[in-house]
Design a protein around this motif. Structure first.
Motif, PDB file in Angstrom:
ATOM      1  N   GLY A   1       0.816  -1.217   0.000  1.00 30.43           N
ATOM      2  CA  GLY A   1       0.000   0.000   0.000  1.00 30.43           C
ATOM      3  C   GLY A   1       0.840   1.253   0.000  1.00 30.43           C
ATOM      4  O   GLY A   1       0.555   2.212  -0.731  1.00 30.43           O
ATOM      5  N   LEU A   2       1.897   1.265   0.803  1.00 33.82           N
ATOM      6  CA  LEU A   2       2.779   2.436   0.849  1.00 33.82           C
ATOM      7  C   LEU A   2       3.514   2.623  -0.477  1.00 33.82           C
ATOM      8  O   LEU A   2       3.664   3.744  -0.968  1.00 33.82           O
ATOM      9  CB  LEU A   2       3.773   2.299   1.999  1.00 33.82           C
ATOM     10  N   ASP A   3       3.964   1.521  -1.061  1.00 27.53           N
ATOM     11  CA  ASP A   3       4.664   1.613  -2.338  1.00 27.53           C
ATOM     12  C   ASP A   3       3.727   2.015  -3.479  1.00 27.53           C
ATOM     13  O   ASP A   3       4.177   2.560  -4.489  1.00 27.53           O
ATOM     14  CB  ASP A   3       5.338   0.280  -2.677  1.00 27.53           C
ATOM     15  N   ALA A   4       2.434   1.749  -3.316  1.00 21.75           N
ATOM     16  CA  ALA A   4       1.462   2.151  -4.340  1.00 21.75           C
ATOM     17  C   ALA A   4       1.136   3.636  -4.260  1.00 21.75           C
ATOM     18  O   ALA A   4       0.484   4.175  -5.155  1.00 21.75           O
ATOM     19  CB  ALA A   4       0.181   1.329  -4.201  1.00 21.75           C
ATOM     20  N   GLY A   5       1.593   4.295  -3.178  1.00 25.29           N
ATOM     21  CA  GLY A   5       1.390   5.741  -3.094  1.00 25.29           C
ATOM     22  C   GLY A   5       0.685   6.232  -1.850  1.00 25.29           C
ATOM     23  O   GLY A   5       0.393   7.424  -1.746  1.00 25.29           O
ATOM     24  N   ALA A   6       0.378   5.332  -0.889  1.00 27.18           N
ATOM     25  CA  ALA A   6      -0.267   5.780   0.341  1.00 27.18           C
ATOM     26  C   ALA A   6       0.706   6.607   1.177  1.00 27.18           C
ATOM     27  O   ALA A   6       1.919   6.405   1.129  1.00 27.18           O
ATOM     28  CB  ALA A   6      -0.759   4.579   1.148  1.00 27.18           C
ATOM     29  N   ASP A   7       0.160   7.529   1.951  1.00 21.56           N
ATOM     30  CA  ASP A   7       0.974   8.371   2.826  1.00 21.56           C
ATOM     31  C   ASP A   7       1.127   7.767   4.214  1.00 21.56           C
ATOM     32  O   ASP A   7       2.098   8.058   4.915  1.00 21.56           O
ATOM     33  CB  ASP A   7       0.342   9.763   2.945  1.00 21.56           C
ATOM     34  N   ASP A   8       0.168   6.954   4.626  1.00 20.98           N
ATOM     35  CA  ASP A   8       0.199   6.361   5.952  1.00 20.98           C
ATOM     36  C   ASP A   8      -0.825   5.225   5.964  1.00 20.98           C
ATOM     37  O   ASP A   8      -1.602   5.058   5.021  1.00 20.98           O
ATOM     38  CB  ASP A   8      -0.158   7.411   7.017  1.00 20.98           C
ATOM     39  N   TYR A   9      -0.825   4.436   7.039  1.00 20.23           N
ATOM     40  CA  TYR A   9      -1.817   3.376   7.167  1.00 20.23           C
ATOM     41  C   TYR A   9      -2.172   3.197   8.629  1.00 20.23           C
ATOM     42  O   TYR A   9      -1.437   3.591   9.533  1.00 20.23           O
ATOM     43  CB  TYR A   9      -1.307   2.062   6.579  1.00 20.23           C
ATOM     44  N   VAL A  10      -3.355   2.622   8.859  1.00 26.17           N
ATOM     45  CA  VAL A  10      -3.796   2.285  10.201  1.00 26.17           C
ATOM     46  C   VAL A  10      -4.475   0.923  10.132  1.00 26.17           C
ATOM     47  O   VAL A  10      -5.172   0.612   9.160  1.00 26.17           O
ATOM     48  CB  VAL A  10      -4.744   3.361  10.765  1.00 26.17           C
ATOM     49  N   SER A  11      -4.243   0.097  11.131  1.00 22.59           N
ATOM     50  CA  SER A  11      -4.788  -1.253  11.142  1.00 22.59           C
ATOM     51  C   SER A  11      -6.151  -1.286  11.832  1.00 22.59           C
ATOM     52  O   SER A  11      -6.375  -0.615  12.844  1.00 22.59           O
ATOM     53  CB  SER A  11      -3.838  -2.210  11.862  1.00 22.59           C
ATOM     54  N   LYS A  12      -7.073  -2.083  11.277  1.00 23.82           N
ATOM     55  CA  LYS A  12      -8.373  -2.301  11.906  1.00 23.82           C
ATOM     56  C   LYS A  12      -8.231  -3.393  12.970  1.00 23.82           C
ATOM     57  O   LYS A  12      -7.501  -4.365  12.746  1.00 23.82           O
ATOM     58  CB  LYS A  12      -9.399  -2.749  10.867  1.00 23.82           C
ATOM     59  N   PRO A  13      -8.968  -3.290  14.085  1.00 18.45           N
ATOM     60  CA  PRO A  13      -9.794  -2.141  14.485  1.00 18.45           C
ATOM     61  C   PRO A  13      -8.919  -0.972  14.922  1.00 18.45           C
ATOM     62  O   PRO A  13      -7.823  -1.174  15.443  1.00 18.45           O
ATOM     63  CB  PRO A  13     -10.601  -2.690  15.661  1.00 18.45           C
ATOM     64  N   PHE A  14      -9.405   0.242  14.685  1.00 20.52           N
ATOM     65  CA  PHE A  14      -8.599   1.417  14.990  1.00 20.52           C
ATOM     66  C   PHE A  14      -9.366   2.364  15.893  1.00 20.52           C
ATOM     67  O   PHE A  14     -10.587   2.272  16.038  1.00 20.52           O
ATOM     68  CB  PHE A  14      -8.180   2.143  13.712  1.00 20.52           C
ATOM     69  N   ASP A  15      -8.634   3.272  16.492  1.00 20.01           N
ATOM     70  CA  ASP A  15      -9.229   4.319  17.308  1.00 20.01           C
ATOM     71  C   ASP A  15      -9.482   5.532  16.426  1.00 20.01           C
ATOM     72  O   ASP A  15      -8.578   5.991  15.716  1.00 20.01           O
ATOM     73  CB  ASP A  15      -8.279   4.684  18.454  1.00 20.01           C
ATOM     74  N   ALA A  16     -10.706   6.059  16.469  1.00 20.57           N
ATOM     75  CA  ALA A  16     -11.056   7.190  15.604  1.00 20.57           C
ATOM     76  C   ALA A  16     -10.197   8.409  15.894  1.00 20.57           C
ATOM     77  O   ALA A  16      -9.884   9.191  14.992  1.00 20.57           O
ATOM     78  CB  ALA A  16     -12.538   7.536  15.763  1.00 20.57           C
ATOM     79  N   GLY A  17      -9.794   8.580  17.143  1.00 19.83           N
ATOM     80  CA  GLY A  17      -8.928   9.702  17.490  1.00 19.83           C
ATOM     81  C   GLY A  17      -7.575   9.593  16.824  1.00 19.83           C
ATOM     82  O   GLY A  17      -7.004  10.595  16.370  1.00 19.83           O
ATOM     83  N   GLU A  18      -7.043   8.364  16.750  1.00 17.50           N
ATOM     84  CA  GLU A  18      -5.759   8.167  16.076  1.00 17.50           C
ATOM     85  C   GLU A  18      -5.887   8.450  14.582  1.00 17.50           C
ATOM     86  O   GLU A  18      -4.998   9.073  13.972  1.00 17.50           O
ATOM     87  CB  GLU A  18      -5.261   6.738  16.275  1.00 17.50           C
ATOM     88  N   VAL A  19      -6.995   7.998  13.985  1.00 18.86           N
ATOM     89  CA  VAL A  19      -7.219   8.267  12.564  1.00 18.86           C
ATOM     90  C   VAL A  19      -7.249   9.769  12.308  1.00 18.86           C
ATOM     91  O   VAL A  19      -6.623  10.271  11.368  1.00 18.86           O
ATOM     92  CB  VAL A  19      -8.540   7.615  12.089  1.00 18.86           C
ATOM     93  N   ALA A  20      -7.974  10.512  13.145  1.00 16.74           N
ATOM     94  CA  ALA A  20      -8.053  11.968  12.986  1.00 16.74           C
ATOM     95  C   ALA A  20      -6.678  12.609  13.117  1.00 16.74           C
ATOM     96  O   ALA A  20      -6.334  13.526  12.360  1.00 16.74           O
ATOM     97  CB  ALA A  20      -9.026  12.556  14.007  1.00 16.74           C
ATOM     98  N   ALA A  21      -5.880  12.124  14.078  1.00 19.25           N
ATOM     99  CA  ALA A  21      -4.540  12.682  14.275  1.00 19.25           C
ATOM    100  C   ALA A  21      -3.655  12.416  13.063  1.00 19.25           C
ATOM    101  O   ALA A  21      -2.886  13.289  12.626  1.00 19.25           O
ATOM    102  CB  ALA A  21      -3.904  12.099  15.529  1.00 19.25           C
TER     103      ALA A  21
END
Length: 227
Positions: A96-116
């Motif tokens: 995913g990162l090599d395809a051009g993503a800037d960052d990733y988060v694993s499920k299940p995730f905390d919505a606060g972390e996603v926002a940050a």
């Protein structure tokens, strides 16, 4: 900030929309690659949250198409992208990162972390390092949704904060009413014709008439610090 969530699980979409809209962000959702691509071709977004396992293909297909979008007539092939994935193997994250993503988060995730993570990507995309945005006597903290003027806190609603942040980030460029509406309201939200004017009026009442200026028939702008 205008956000596109590309995810086919309704519960995840609903949770993200509820949490991210608290910041005054406009959050739209697409359940598959086809819908997401149509959205990217028609609307300007600030950040995309992308699931990898979609009904009509792998999310990295959409990501690769976006990164080569300069050949597709899209306005922003550099759109910041955060991958959301239940795949816990390293190879998938690297792909995913090599395809051009800037960052990733694993499920299940905390919505606060996603926002940050989204705020961090947004800062990088506009070339800003500091989490707190300073502009003359103004200090804006997007994480806390707080504003200070000359060191004194000023109470703004999330919508008012979003309008002010958009204008300060764009300063000294002029943003039209439609550009501000695009940043504040998602597809399914009816917008009153004078909604932006109401927000601007309230911000001026709290921060002073000269913080936001109007060019009649064109739009609004926050003057550069030197003015």
């Amino acid at each position: 900030m205008r956000v596109l969530v590309v995810e086919d699980e309704p519960g995840i979409v609903s949770g993200l929309q509820t949490n991210l809209r608290r910041f005054g962000w406009a959050v739209d959702a697409a359940a598959d690659i086809k819908t997401a691509w149509a959205a990217l071709r028609s609307e300007p977004f600030d950040v995309m949250l992308l699931d990898l396992g979609l009904p009509d293909g792998d999310g990295t297909e959409l990501l690769r198409r976006l990164r080569s979008a300069s050949r597709q007539g899209l306005p922003d092939p550099g759109l910041p992208v955060l991958i959301m994935t239940a795949r816990d193997d390293v190879a998938s994250r690297i792909g995913g990162l090599d395809a051009g993503a800037d960052d990733y988060v694993s499920k299940p995730f905390d919505a606060g972390e996603v926002a940050a993570r989204m705020r961090a990507m947004r800062r990088r995309s506009v070339g800003r390092a500091d989490a707190v945005l300073s502009h003359g006597d103004l200090r804006l903290d997007p994480a806390a949704l707080t504003v200070c003027l000359a060191g004194q806190p000023v109470d703004l609603s999330s919508r008012e904060f979003a309008v002010l942040l958009a204008l300060v980030e764009a300063s000294p460029r002029v943003l039209s009413r439609s550009q501000l509406e695009t940043k504040l309201y998602n597809w399914d939200r009816a917008v009153d014709s004078n909604a932006i004017e109401v927000h601007i009026h309230r911000i001026r009442r709290k921060l002073g008439e000269q913080v936001i200026r109007t060019i009649r028939g064109v739009g609004y702008f926050v003057p550069s610090v030197s003015e």
